[in-house]
Design a protein around this motif. Structure first.
Motif, PDB file in Angstrom:
ATOM      1  N   LEU A  83     -33.743  44.811  -2.617  1.00 15.28           N
ATOM      2  CA  LEU A  83     -34.206  44.824  -4.008  1.00 15.28           C
ATOM      3  C   LEU A  83     -34.016  43.470  -4.686  1.00 15.28           C
ATOM      4  O   LEU A  83     -34.258  43.333  -5.882  1.00 15.28           O
ATOM      5  N   GLY A  84     -33.552  42.494  -3.919  1.00 17.20           N
ATOM      6  CA  GLY A  84     -33.427  41.138  -4.450  1.00 17.20           C
ATOM      7  C   GLY A  84     -32.137  40.867  -5.194  1.00 17.20           C
ATOM      8  O   GLY A  84     -32.072  39.915  -5.993  1.00 17.20           O
ATOM      9  N   VAL A  85     -31.102  41.658  -4.953  1.00 18.26           N
ATOM     10  CA  VAL A  85     -29.831  41.498  -5.657  1.00 18.26           C
ATOM     11  C   VAL A  85     -28.798  40.887  -4.713  1.00 18.26           C
ATOM     12  O   VAL A  85     -28.683  41.303  -3.555  1.00 18.26           O
ATOM     13  N   ALA A  86     -28.042  39.939  -5.218  1.00 24.96           N
ATOM     14  CA  ALA A  86     -26.982  39.320  -4.426  1.00 24.96           C
ATOM     15  C   ALA A  86     -25.886  40.333  -4.137  1.00 24.96           C
ATOM     16  O   ALA A  86     -25.558  41.169  -4.983  1.00 24.96           O
ATOM     17  N   THR A  87     -25.309  40.256  -2.940  1.00 23.03           N
ATOM     18  CA  THR A  87     -24.250  41.183  -2.546  1.00 23.03           C
ATOM     19  C   THR A  87     -23.023  40.415  -2.093  1.00 23.03           C
ATOM     20  O   THR A  87     -23.117  39.292  -1.591  1.00 23.03           O
ATOM     21  N   GLN A  88     -21.873  41.057  -2.252  1.00 14.68           N
ATOM     22  CA  GLN A  88     -20.607  40.508  -1.792  1.00 14.68           C
ATOM     23  C   GLN A  88     -19.740  41.648  -1.277  1.00 14.68           C
ATOM     24  O   GLN A  88     -19.881  42.797  -1.720  1.00 14.68           O
ATOM     25  N   VAL A  89     -18.847  41.331  -0.355  1.00 17.28           N
ATOM     26  CA  VAL A  89     -17.933  42.320   0.217  1.00 17.28           C
ATOM     27  C   VAL A  89     -16.502  41.843   0.017  1.00 17.28           C
ATOM     28  O   VAL A  89     -16.183  40.675   0.258  1.00 17.28           O
ATOM     29  N   LEU A  90     -15.675  42.751  -0.458  1.00 16.52           N
ATOM     30  CA  LEU A  90     -14.238  42.503  -0.537  1.00 16.52           C
ATOM     31  C   LEU A  90     -13.558  43.748   0.019  1.00 16.52           C
ATOM     32  O   LEU A  90     -13.466  44.772  -0.667  1.00 16.52           O
ATOM     33  N   SER A  91     -13.121  43.673   1.261  1.00 17.86           N
ATOM     34  CA  SER A  91     -12.554  44.848   1.927  1.00 17.86           C
ATOM     35  C   SER A  91     -11.157  45.135   1.408  1.00 17.86           C
ATOM     36  O   SER A  91     -10.278  44.265   1.447  1.00 17.86           O
ATOM     37  N   HIS A  92     -10.938  46.363   0.968  1.00 13.35           N
ATOM     38  CA  HIS A  92      -9.607  46.746   0.507  1.00 13.35           C
ATOM     39  C   HIS A  92      -8.599  46.753   1.650  1.00 13.35           C
ATOM     40  O   HIS A  92      -7.392  46.643   1.418  1.00 13.35           O
ATOM     41  N   GLN A  93      -9.088  46.847   2.866  1.00 19.21           N
ATOM     42  CA  GLN A  93      -8.188  46.893   4.015  1.00 19.21           C
ATOM     43  C   GLN A  93      -7.492  45.554   4.266  1.00 19.21           C
ATOM     44  O   GLN A  93      -6.522  45.492   5.025  1.00 19.21           O
ATOM     45  N   ALA A  94      -7.981  44.500   3.635  1.00 19.95           N
ATOM     46  CA  ALA A  94      -7.370  43.182   3.816  1.00 19.95           C
ATOM     47  C   ALA A  94      -6.180  42.959   2.888  1.00 19.95           C
ATOM     48  O   ALA A  94      -5.561  41.894   2.939  1.00 19.95           O
ATOM     49  N   PHE A  95      -5.859  43.965   2.080  1.00 22.60           N
ATOM     50  CA  PHE A  95      -4.799  43.803   1.087  1.00 22.60           C
ATOM     51  C   PHE A  95      -3.705  44.839   1.310  1.00 22.60           C
ATOM     52  O   PHE A  95      -3.975  45.996   1.622  1.00 22.60           O
ATOM     53  N   ALA A  96      -2.474  44.399   1.106  1.00 22.95           N
ATOM     54  CA  ALA A  96      -1.334  45.270   1.376  1.00 22.95           C
ATOM     55  C   ALA A  96      -1.138  46.327   0.310  1.00 22.95           C
ATOM     56  O   ALA A  96      -0.590  47.401   0.589  1.00 22.95           O
ATOM     57  N   THR A  97      -1.575  46.047  -0.913  1.00 26.66           N
ATOM     58  CA  THR A  97      -1.368  46.985  -2.011  1.00 26.66           C
ATOM     59  C   THR A  97      -2.646  47.154  -2.822  1.00 26.66           C
ATOM     60  O   THR A  97      -3.534  46.292  -2.811  1.00 26.66           O
ATOM     61  N   ARG A  98      -2.708  48.260  -3.524  1.00 22.59           N
ATOM     62  CA  ARG A  98      -3.832  48.521  -4.425  1.00 22.59           C
ATOM     63  C   ARG A  98      -3.892  47.458  -5.515  1.00 22.59           C
ATOM     64  O   ARG A  98      -4.964  47.012  -5.918  1.00 22.59           O
ATOM     65  N   GLU A  99      -2.720  47.060  -6.001  1.00 19.99           N
ATOM     66  CA  GLU A  99      -2.672  46.063  -7.079  1.00 19.99           C
ATOM     67  C   GLU A  99      -3.220  44.719  -6.609  1.00 19.99           C
ATOM     68  O   GLU A  99      -3.945  44.044  -7.351  1.00 19.99           O
ATOM     69  N   ALA A 100      -2.906  44.346  -5.377  1.00 17.12           N
ATOM     70  CA  ALA A 100      -3.398  43.071  -4.853  1.00 17.12           C
ATOM     71  C   ALA A 100      -4.916  43.101  -4.687  1.00 17.12           C
ATOM     72  O   ALA A 100      -5.611  42.122  -5.017  1.00 17.12           O
ATOM     73  N   PHE A 101      -5.425  44.222  -4.182  1.00 19.15           N
ATOM     74  CA  PHE A 101      -6.879  44.338  -4.047  1.00 19.15           C
ATOM     75  C   PHE A 101      -7.567  44.276  -5.399  1.00 19.15           C
ATOM     76  O   PHE A 101      -8.551  43.558  -5.584  1.00 19.15           O
ATOM     77  N   ASP A 102      -7.058  45.022  -6.365  1.00 18.86           N
ATOM     78  CA  ASP A 102      -7.702  45.045  -7.681  1.00 18.86           C
ATOM     79  C   ASP A 102      -7.662  43.673  -8.340  1.00 18.86           C
ATOM     80  O   ASP A 102      -8.618  43.272  -9.031  1.00 18.86           O
ATOM     81  N   ALA A 103      -6.583  42.921  -8.156  1.00 24.64           N
ATOM     82  CA  ALA A 103      -6.501  41.574  -8.716  1.00 24.64           C
ATOM     83  C   ALA A 103      -7.565  40.667  -8.098  1.00 24.64           C
ATOM     84  O   ALA A 103      -8.239  39.897  -8.807  1.00 24.64           O
ATOM     85  N   ALA A 104      -7.746  40.765  -6.786  1.00 24.88           N
ATOM     86  CA  ALA A 104      -8.769  39.966  -6.120  1.00 24.88           C
ATOM     87  C   ALA A 104     -10.167  40.415  -6.530  1.00 24.88           C
ATOM     88  O   ALA A 104     -11.075  39.581  -6.711  1.00 24.88           O
ATOM     89  N   LEU A 105     -10.342  41.711  -6.696  1.00 26.05           N
ATOM     90  CA  LEU A 105     -11.642  42.223  -7.123  1.00 26.05           C
ATOM     91  C   LEU A 105     -11.975  41.752  -8.531  1.00 26.05           C
ATOM     92  O   LEU A 105     -13.121  41.362  -8.806  1.00 26.05           O
ATOM     93  N   MET A 106     -10.989  41.770  -9.417  1.00 21.88           N
ATOM     94  CA  MET A 106     -11.229  41.259 -10.772  1.00 21.88           C
ATOM     95  C   MET A 106     -11.652  39.802 -10.734  1.00 21.88           C
ATOM     96  O   MET A 106     -12.586  39.391 -11.446  1.00 21.88           O
ATOM     97  N   ALA A 107     -10.983  39.006  -9.932  1.00 15.51           N
ATOM     98  CA  ALA A 107     -11.322  37.586  -9.842  1.00 15.51           C
ATOM     99  C   ALA A 107     -12.749  37.397  -9.341  1.00 15.51           C
ATOM    100  O   ALA A 107     -13.494  36.534  -9.843  1.00 15.51           O
ATOM    101  N   LEU A 108     -13.151  38.218  -8.360  1.00 15.99           N
ATOM    102  CA  LEU A 108     -14.511  38.129  -7.828  1.00 15.99           C
ATOM    103  C   LEU A 108     -15.537  38.561  -8.873  1.00 15.99           C
ATOM    104  O   LEU A 108     -16.550  37.880  -9.095  1.00 15.99           O
ATOM    105  N   ILE A 109     -15.288  39.685  -9.513  1.00 18.11           N
ATOM    106  CA  ILE A 109     -16.210  40.166 -10.539  1.00 18.11           C
ATOM    107  C   ILE A 109     -16.358  39.140 -11.659  1.00 18.11           C
ATOM    108  O   ILE A 109     -17.466  38.862 -12.141  1.00 18.11           O
ATOM    109  N   ASP A 110     -15.255  38.545 -12.064  1.00  9.45           N
ATOM    110  CA  ASP A 110     -15.279  37.641 -13.212  1.00  9.45           C
ATOM    111  C   ASP A 110     -16.046  36.355 -12.949  1.00  9.45           C
ATOM    112  O   ASP A 110     -16.434  35.664 -13.903  1.00  9.45           O
TER     113      ASP A 110
END
Length: 204
Positions: A62-89
């Protein structure tokens, strides 16, 4: 002729984990209804926590850019969410849309996007928050079911409601047949609720 474009572009970031059918409905509505021209809004990125999510390829088609951030690469939920926020921002989002994103978000994540984080839930909230909504509706003898678009808050499936759509529960329904009928309404309701949000934001 008045300029309908708001001063600041309104980037939308959509988070998915699976097939991305609601994501696709939103992207197609944005394109067909010219959200860019009307509201200065477009889907800037689709992000998945699962590299094998079928919705990634669908978004690309559909012409939309995509990115992947695997939660399995992070030891904690908090670490994943922090990285996800940085990516989204990096996309400077006006709105973050959960579309089949199968993660329970930390309070810090929810607070960071307060007022600009939305989700769709497959029940008529406040009935049946959480999982297995269709079977629970059948077990309770409900005569109708449906879906709800709501703002996300720290309490699961309890944020302010933005829109709802109902479907009848038919004799002989299974959880699967009811889910399919509800999903058809999701694909109509979610884009409309986001469009209404954008229209409201353009008037602020």
């Amino acid at each position: 002729m008045p300029n309908l474009m708001p001063r600041q572009p309104k980037n939308i970031v959509i988070l998915i984990s699976g097939s991305g059918s609601n994501m696709a409905a939103i992207v197609r509505a944005a394109q067909a209804q010219h959200w860019q021209q009307q509201f200065g809004a477009h889907v800037a990125a689709v992000i998945s926590n699962r590299p094998d999510a079928a919705g990634l390829q669908l978004a690309q088609s559909l012409g939309v850019a995509t990115q992947v951030l695997s939660h399995q690469a992070f030891a904690t939920r908090e670490a994943f969410d922090a990285a996800l926020m940085a990516l989204i921002d990096t996309h400077q989002p006006a709105l973050v849309v959960l579309a089949g994103f199968m993660r329970i978000l930390t309070p810090a994540f929810v607070q960071h996007y307060a007022g600009r984080l939305v989700n769709i839930h497959p029940s008529l909230l406040p009935a049946f928050p959480g999982l297995n909504t269709h079977q629970r509706a059948l077990d309770a003898g409900c005569t109708e079911a449906g879906c709800t678009v709501h703002q996300v808050t720290a309490e699961l499936d309890h944020g302010p409601m933005l829109a709802q759509a109902a479907v009848p529960v038919l004799p002989g329904d299974s959880a699967d047949t009811l889910a399919a009928r509800v999903q058809m309404q999701e694909h109509l309701l979610y884009p409309q609720a986001i469009r209404d949000w954008l229209r409201s934001a353009a008037c602020r």
